[in-house]
Scaffold this active site. Structure first.
Site, PDB file in Angstrom:
ATOM      1  N   GLU A 212      -2.284   3.906  -0.589  1.00  0.00           N
ATOM      2  CA  GLU A 212      -3.300   4.079  -1.626  1.00  0.00           C
ATOM      3  C   GLU A 212      -3.623   5.567  -1.821  1.00  0.00           C
ATOM      4  O   GLU A 212      -3.752   6.039  -2.955  1.00  0.00           O
ATOM      5  CB  GLU A 212      -4.563   3.300  -1.253  1.00  0.00           C
TER       6      GLU A 212
ATOM      7  N   ILE B  84      -7.082   3.031  13.852  1.00  0.00           N
ATOM      8  CA  ILE B  84      -5.814   3.428  13.241  1.00  0.00           C
ATOM      9  C   ILE B  84      -5.971   3.232  11.735  1.00  0.00           C
ATOM     10  O   ILE B  84      -6.435   2.171  11.292  1.00  0.00           O
ATOM     11  CB  ILE B  84      -4.650   2.569  13.773  1.00  0.00           C
TER      12      ILE B  84
ATOM     13  N   GLY C 106      -2.024   1.187   7.089  1.00  0.00           N
ATOM     14  CA  GLY C 106      -0.883   1.706   6.334  1.00  0.00           C
ATOM     15  C   GLY C 106      -1.048   1.538   4.840  1.00  0.00           C
ATOM     16  O   GLY C 106      -0.689   2.425   4.057  1.00  0.00           O
ATOM     17  N   VAL C 107      -1.621   0.419   4.420  1.00  0.00           N
ATOM     18  CA  VAL C 107      -1.806   0.207   2.980  1.00  0.00           C
ATOM     19  C   VAL C 107      -2.741   1.263   2.380  1.00  0.00           C
ATOM     20  O   VAL C 107      -2.627   1.590   1.200  1.00  0.00           O
ATOM     21  CB  VAL C 107      -2.318  -1.215   2.649  1.00  0.00           C
TER      22      VAL C 107
ATOM     23  N   HIS D 180     -10.516  -1.809  11.977  1.00  0.00           N
ATOM     24  CA  HIS D 180      -9.061  -1.619  12.091  1.00  0.00           C
ATOM     25  C   HIS D 180      -8.759  -0.482  13.055  1.00  0.00           C
ATOM     26  O   HIS D 180      -8.443   0.626  12.631  1.00  0.00           O
ATOM     27  CB  HIS D 180      -8.458  -1.322  10.699  1.00  0.00           C
TER      28      HIS D 180
END
Ligand code: BDE
Length: 153
Positions: A63, A55, A58-59, A49
């Site tokens: 978390e 990067i 976002g998830v 990723h």
């Protein structure tokens, strides 16, 4: 009051590659907490990723926020230790800027609702005081033993 990585391992069930908080810088029970995660090029998720463009997903920022929020809940109420805290909702999520290798992610959570089984917190993720992401997290406390027993019944 600070919480180091050793105590974090005692508070959270998460382990590599899914433990996403290195240190708690400060907290006030039932009110607020500030956590720190050093983001390194060695994070396993950067391999995919994205290839050649690392990067932080976002998830996983969400978390990390949730893990810091969980620590606040556990430190606010001794009775929660040994119980599991589950996500119920994530609202008003905004990803403001990318988080990349070398960033020091600061996770600030403020309690909006506490006390019972349902916890609601406002979360902010900052890099050098710039907002990277924000969200409202809602979680519920469940009696883990009661839950697994009911599955077998
Ligand atoms: C901006 C705000 C919040 N979160 C992420 C961003 C962002 O700039 N994402 N960028 C992703 C991205 C992915 C690939 Br692959 C790529 O080749 C490039 Br240039 C990107 O900017």
């Amino acid at each position: 009051m600070e919480i180091n990585h050793l105590e974090i391992l005692n508070l959270l069930p998460h382990r590599y590659p899914f433990l996403l908080v290195d240190r708690i810088l400060d907290y006030t029970a039932n009110e607020k907490i500030t956590g720190l995660k050093n983001v390194t090029i060695n994070e396993p998720f950067f391999q995919g990723h994205f290839p050649g463009k690392p990067i932080m997903p976002g998830v996983l920022i969400l978390e990390a926020m949730a893990q810091v929020g969980g620590i606040l809940a556990y430190k606010s109420n001794e009775a929660l230790q040994g119980k599991l805290i589950f996500f119920m909702a994530i609202d008003k999520v905004k990803f403001r800027r990318p988080v990349v290798p070398g960033d020091q992610l600061i996770l600030e959570l403020t309690a909006l609702r506490t006390g019972g089984r349902v916890w609601k917190m406002q979360g902010r993720a900052l890099v050098q005081e710039a907002l990277a992401a924000e969200a409202e997290l809602t979680a519920a406390v469940t009696d883990a033993r009661e839950n697994s027993a009911s599955k077998e019944a």
